[in-house]
Design an enzyme around this catalytic site. Structure first.
Site, PDB file in Angstrom:
ATOM      1  N   ASP A   1       0.831  -1.212   0.000  1.00 49.34           N
ATOM      2  CA  ASP A   1       0.000   0.000   0.000  1.00 49.34           C
ATOM      3  C   ASP A   1       0.858   1.252   0.000  1.00 49.34           C
ATOM      4  O   ASP A   1       0.440   2.298  -0.508  1.00 49.34           O
ATOM      5  CB  ASP A   1      -0.956  -0.003   1.192  1.00 49.34           C
ATOM      6  CG  ASP A   1      -2.057  -1.019   0.942  1.00 49.34           C
ATOM      7  OD1 ASP A   1      -1.844  -2.203   1.257  1.00 49.34           O
ATOM      8  OD2 ASP A   1      -3.098  -0.631   0.372  1.00 49.34           O
TER       9      ASP A   1
HETATM   10  O1  MRU Z   1      -7.715  -3.060   2.831  1.00 49.45           O
HETATM   11  P1  MRU Z   1      -7.432  -3.464   1.407  1.00 49.45           P
HETATM   12  O2  MRU Z   1      -8.194  -4.669   0.966  1.00 49.45           O
HETATM   13  O3  MRU Z   1      -7.549  -2.298   0.449  1.00 49.45           O
HETATM   14  O4  MRU Z   1      -5.888  -3.872   1.439  1.00 49.45           O
HETATM   15  C1  MRU Z   1      -5.282  -4.318   0.258  1.00 49.45           C
HETATM   16  C2  MRU Z   1      -3.864  -4.671   0.416  1.00 49.45           C
HETATM   17  O5  MRU Z   1      -3.283  -4.556   1.473  1.00 49.45           O
HETATM   18  C3  MRU Z   1      -3.130  -5.083  -0.831  1.00 49.45           C
HETATM   19  O6  MRU Z   1      -2.155  -6.040  -0.540  1.00 49.45           O
HETATM   20  C4  MRU Z   1      -2.450  -3.863  -1.455  1.00 49.45           C
HETATM   21  O7  MRU Z   1      -3.355  -2.807  -1.563  1.00 49.45           O
HETATM   22  C5  MRU Z   1      -1.877  -4.156  -2.791  1.00 49.45           C
HETATM   23  S1  MRU Z   1      -3.134  -4.449  -4.024  1.00 49.45           S
HETATM   24  C6  MRU Z   1      -2.336  -4.689  -5.496  1.00 49.45           C
END
Ligand code: MRU
Length: 375
Positions: free
Chosen positions: A258
């Site tokens: 993220d």
């Molecule tokens: O809370 P989320 O479902 O948005 O978290 C998603 C993640 O942590 C993913 O691993 C990250 O965003 C990478 S997506 C290519």
């Protein structure tokens, strides 16, 4: 099953979280997967903000693109706008600020907003009417959708080649956490893109996906994508990762990101850090796969990353807070949505421009130098 279909702009035919044609945006309601396939109509930035905040759409790249396109749809259908080009620019910039406030940890959203603001300012400086500022904005947002799929395919290809070279086995088993596939991006995926590329090259023995409590992105979404694409795979409880690695059945771990700080510390879904620690203990290489838009050079380390805390309901109730109560009434809850894995236990960062590795002398990533070289 969720529909797969061809997106007019991206030409992909994997599962689509984002359905877009100019003037119309639909988001697959990921809260309902894997049991129901429902697309929600997104008409404006308010719909977009709510869809991101409420996890209709999630995953760092998908959030950024959904936000950009929600605003593109709003201005496509705006009708008469009586203001000047600079009024149009202020209108768009304020809406982008608002969209960025929907979720704090993934940097892709604020990175997209910054780039779109540059386009808007450039357009406003030369345009003779508001309409052309809106037009330039729409085109720039649409390019983000197309570029994301291309960058995911490059990540997949670089990652698969690199990992095969490192592990030196004809077929490998790879563990991943959370969902980083077509549902988390405009298509194909980042870490799941690497798994897809290994599979299509005949080099994947098996993918393992964790459940990813409490929102279950692994069991609901990654498992769904793996079954959909007929990739050999097994689902494990988050707490089974250490035992699986001890058994020798994991050759590499690949996760998404993220936000990656300039020293390589990486924020990703809660539980990623535990998986990385297990990997370190068992000498399993641990890779982060992410586009350059997930790198935040303004932060010197992961200490500075803002970690989103989500509703206690995600733990107190089943189905990530949407189902019946499962925890004792009255218990208090700590529910961070992400954690930070320190760079010293990350083996490499796979990007669309190649794999960032550590120099053996410093045992540290030099991400700035890597990015400089790609310019
Ligand atoms: O809370 P989320 O479902 O948005 O978290 C998603 C993640 O942590 C993913 O691993 C990250 O965003 C990478 S997506 C290519």
């Amino acid at each position: 099953m969720a529909s797969s279909g061809s997106n007019e702009l991206t030409g992909t035919n994997t599962l689509q979280s984002i359905r877009y044609n100019r003037g119309s945006l639909q988001l697959l309601d990921q809260r309902k997967l894997p049991l129901e396939t429902i697309y929600l109509e997104i008409r404006d930035s308010t719909d977009g903000w709510n869809a991101i905040r409420d996890m209709v759409v999630r995953g760092a790249p998908a959030i950024a693109i959904a936000a950009a396109l929600a605003l593109a749809v709003e201005v496509s259908n705006l009708g008469d706008f009586s203001g000047s080009p600079s009024d149009a620019a202020s209108f768009l910039q304020n809406k982008l600020e608002y969209l960025v406030s929907s979720r704090p940890t993934a940097v892709n959203l604020s990175d997209a907003a910054t780039k779109l603001k540059e386009v808007i300012s450039g357009a406003a400086a030369t345009a003779s009417e508001a309409k052309s500022v809106f037009q330039d904005y729409i085109e720039a947002a649409e390019i983000m959708l197309v570029d994301d799929v291309a960058s995911n395919r490059a990540i997949g290809s670089y990652g698969a080649t690199f990992i095969q070279h490192q592990v030196e086995k004809p077929k490998l088993s790879v563990l991943t956490h959370c969902n980083t596939g077509s549902l988390a991006t405009a298509g194909y995926g980042t870490a799941l893109g690497v798994i897809r590329a290994l599979h299509s090259g005949g080099a994947l023995e098996r993918a393992y996906c964790t459940e990813t409590r409490p929102f279950n992105q692994g069991s609901r979404l990654t498992a769904f994508e793996l079954v959909h694409d007929k990739i050999p795979a097994a689902l494990i409880a988050d707490s089974a990762a250490a035992a699986l690695m001890k058994s020798g059945r994991v050759d590499a771990v690949v996760v998404g990101a993220d936000r990656v700080a300039s020293n390589g510390d990486t924020a990703n879904k809660i539980g990623t850090y535990s998986v990385a620690l297990c990997a370190k203990f068992h000498n399993v290489p641990f890779y982060v796969a992410a586009p350059l838009t997930s790198i935040d050079l303004s932060l010197s380390s992961g200490e500075e990353i803002v970690i989103e805390e989500r509703s206690p309901k995600e733990l107190l109730n089943s189905r990530g807070g949407l189902g019946e109560q499962v925890a004792a009434s009255g218990i208090s809850v700590w529910n961070p949505a992400f954690d930070v894995t320190p760079a010293n236990i990350i083996s490499g960062i796979i990007t669309e421009k190649g794999v960032i590795t550590k120099s053996s002398a410093a045992d540290a990533f030099d991400i700035k130098a890597f990015i400089q070289k790609t310019l």
